[in-house]
Design a protein around this motif. Sequence first.
Motif, PDB file in Angstrom:
ATOM      1  N   ILE A   1     -12.422 -19.999 -22.839  1.00  0.00           N
ATOM      2  CA  ILE A   1     -11.011 -19.644 -22.910  1.00  0.00           C
ATOM      3  C   ILE A   1     -10.882 -18.127 -22.950  1.00  0.00           C
ATOM      4  N   ASP A   2     -11.818 -17.494 -23.652  1.00  0.00           N
ATOM      5  CA  ASP A   2     -11.882 -16.035 -23.753  1.00  0.00           C
ATOM      6  C   ASP A   2     -13.345 -15.668 -23.985  1.00  0.00           C
ATOM      7  N   LYS A   3     -13.931 -14.852 -23.094  1.00  0.00           N
ATOM      8  CA  LYS A   3     -15.358 -14.516 -23.212  1.00  0.00           C
ATOM      9  C   LYS A   3     -15.673 -13.765 -24.501  1.00  0.00           C
ATOM     10  N   ALA A   4     -14.678 -13.090 -25.056  1.00  0.00           N
ATOM     11  CA  ALA A   4     -14.892 -12.367 -26.318  1.00  0.00           C
ATOM     12  C   ALA A   4     -15.172 -13.319 -27.473  1.00  0.00           C
ATOM     13  N   LEU A   5     -14.849 -14.617 -27.289  1.00  0.00           N
ATOM     14  CA  LEU A   5     -15.135 -15.600 -28.335  1.00  0.00           C
ATOM     15  C   LEU A   5     -16.630 -15.725 -28.606  1.00  0.00           C
ATOM     16  N   ILE A   6     -17.468 -15.336 -27.627  1.00  0.00           N
ATOM     17  CA  ILE A   6     -18.915 -15.368 -27.828  1.00  0.00           C
ATOM     18  C   ILE A   6     -19.297 -14.470 -28.998  1.00  0.00           C
ATOM     19  N   LEU A   7     -18.699 -13.296 -29.054  1.00  0.00           N
ATOM     20  CA  LEU A   7     -18.953 -12.380 -30.172  1.00  0.00           C
ATOM     21  C   LEU A   7     -18.338 -12.930 -31.457  1.00  0.00           C
TER      22      LEU A   7
END
Length: 404
Positions: A177-183
């Motif tokens: 949904i948002d690649k920043a969620l990986i962090l």
Amino acid sequence: MNKTFGSTLLVSGTMIGAGMLAMPLTSAGIGLTFTIFLLIVLWFLLTYSALLFVEAYQTIESDAGIGSLSALYFGRLGRFISTVALLVFLYALLAAYVTGGGGLLASILPPIATAETTSQLSIVMFTLIFGASIVIGTKTVDGLNRPLFLIMLSTLVVVLFLLLKEVKMDNLMAMPIDKALILSASPVFFTSFGFHGSIPSLNKYLGGNIKALRTSILVGSLITLCGYILWQLGTHGVLTQSVFLQILQDEPTLNGLVSATKQVTGSDIISGAVKLFSALALITSFLGVALGLFECLEDLLHRVCKFKAGRATLGLFTFVPPLLFALFYPKGFILALGYAGQIFAFYAVVLPAALVWKVRKLHPNLPYRVSGGSALLLISALLGVIITSIPFVIKAGYLPAVVG
């Protein structure tokens, strides 16, 4: 050899627990591909940092706790910081296990008065039953953990076999949904490899046998990584992102995951197997983490405070705080894991890198030395600092909040 085998199962059993069970919930918005990437990176980082502890433990007696090891190289301040970090981490992790274990036990017990009363009694029962083995001794924990771990692995194989038959390729190909969620998810995922608090106990149990300790860590963590990848493949393949998000809105707990599995597959066998696996995973992790906390408190009270507390007293210090958290915050499962992950990033990555930096200056010719040199020490410490700071960055609004 027998103790090495038992220690390997304790390493793997400690990791395969609440962190693993929370993974499908916290990775709901990430997708399978990026989840596996995150798992492999964290496995490498945390296995490396665990081996750094092994290298440092060559320089101190086998029954020393992490506080004593830190004091040897960084004095009283080092002891204070490392002990506080370890205690907060282990208490937070144990609180998550008690909360999750009590919730699962409540789901199989007949109702007692109100639902709240049933939940509270289940939490107390879970803590008393499995906490007793910690008070008795490490040998008892090992003896209890072995059959439970082997049954858990067998159950995991059955669960994966049943889940993989229900996998849909569209679910596996879902993008974040948002690649920043990986962090954002990394502090919670950190706890999935959180066996480092048990290293002093394992070193003591193995009598300072560095080779056996190293083998236990490498084999145990590799077993865990393989299990995690298959678990994610099964859960992400069966449950769509929309179902995951609905779980988190309705019931962001292990029972919610079990209910969703039953709803999607329509199978009582699959949901029952998932529930059994969840219970065993929580128990084995509870045993490993509680043992580490028990030994840490013993080291602190006996060596520093010169207070000769008996095992029953140490048991009270170990289990009363997480029990109170679980009773007052019965839905604090992921909350507790988030706090644990934040502290764990410092304890399990930054601290061993700093210790080994000092060890190598004072003891350049130790028999065992982890590969990678000073550059990898700095990189691992930097990653630890970054992951520790992630919750603050999320709170400031620069990263999206992790789902769950």
